[in-house]
Each structure stands twice: as C-alpha cells, then as structure tokens.
Motif scaffolding. Structure first.
Motif, PDB file in Angstrom:
ATOM      1  N   ASP A 137       0.851  -1.191   0.000  1.00  0.00           N
ATOM      2  CA  ASP A 137       0.000   0.000   0.000  1.00  0.00           C
ATOM      3  C   ASP A 137       0.884   1.237   0.000  1.00  0.00           C
ATOM      4  O   ASP A 137       1.409   1.618   1.043  1.00  0.00           O
ATOM      5  N   GLN A 186       0.236   4.242   0.054  1.00  0.00           N
ATOM      6  CA  GLN A 186      -0.277   5.359   0.838  1.00  0.00           C
ATOM      7  C   GLN A 186      -0.277   5.098   2.343  1.00  0.00           C
ATOM      8  O   GLN A 186      -0.735   5.924   3.112  1.00  0.00           O
ATOM      9  N   PRO A 223       3.136   9.804   3.092  1.00  0.00           N
ATOM     10  CA  PRO A 223       2.535  10.060   1.783  1.00  0.00           C
ATOM     11  C   PRO A 223       2.183  11.540   1.628  1.00  0.00           C
ATOM     12  O   PRO A 223       1.796  12.204   2.594  1.00  0.00           O
ATOM     13  N   GLN A 270      -0.275  13.301   0.463  1.00  0.00           N
ATOM     14  CA  GLN A 270      -1.580  13.829   0.869  1.00  0.00           C
ATOM     15  C   GLN A 270      -1.760  13.874   2.387  1.00  0.00           C
ATOM     16  O   GLN A 270      -2.670  14.519   2.881  1.00  0.00           O
TER      17      GLN A 270
END
Length: 88
Positions: A25, A27, A65, A67
């Motif tokens: 993953d 993120q 990450p 974001q």
C-alpha cells in the motif's frame, strides 16, 4: 545489527517490513507498531524505540505520503477556530 534485543529484530528486518508495507500500500502511514505487527512481534520493554524509530527514518521507503503531509497542522488550525469564545 540488532535493534530490539527482546524480540530479536534487526535493522534488516525493519527495512524489509517497511519495503513490504510500502509495496502492499503506497499510501500507508508506517508506524513502529505496524512494523512490529508486520514482523509478528510486539514491543516488550520499549528501550529500543528511539533506535527503532531512527532506523525507520533511515529507510528509503519510509516517508509520509504526500496527501498526509501537514495534516496535523491543518487539524490544529481547524480546531482553533471552532467552539465557543471565552466570553460566553
């Protein structure tokens, strides 16, 4: 090099776990607890945590990450403007 003597975790184990989590993953927010769980272990005495975190930060794939960067700052600014004023 052994990072956690209680659980026999090496710096190589930590790097492999971080690489595995990032591949699974991209993120994911990687924490020491998640690394312990990925290795099937748990923190015992906690004496290794400063060195454990230092080893995590040195990993090539260990980064927040994009974001999620600045999220804490945005949350605290949001809370600052909510709620009652002191005069009420």
């Amino acid at each position: 090099m052994i990072v956690c003597h209680c659980m026999s975790i090496t710096d190589h184990d930590i790097r492999r776990a971080v690489d595995w989590m990032r591949a699974a993953d991209p993120q994911v927010l990687i924490t020491p607890g998640k690394v312990y769980r990925a290795l099937g272990k748990k923190a015992d005495c906690g004496g290794c945590l400063p060195h454990f975190v230092e080893t995590l930060r040195a990993c090539d794939n260990f980064e927040v990450p994009m974001q999620l960067r600045g999220l804490r700052r945005a949350m605290t600014q949001e809370r600052h403007h909510e709620g009652r004023r002191k005069g009420n």
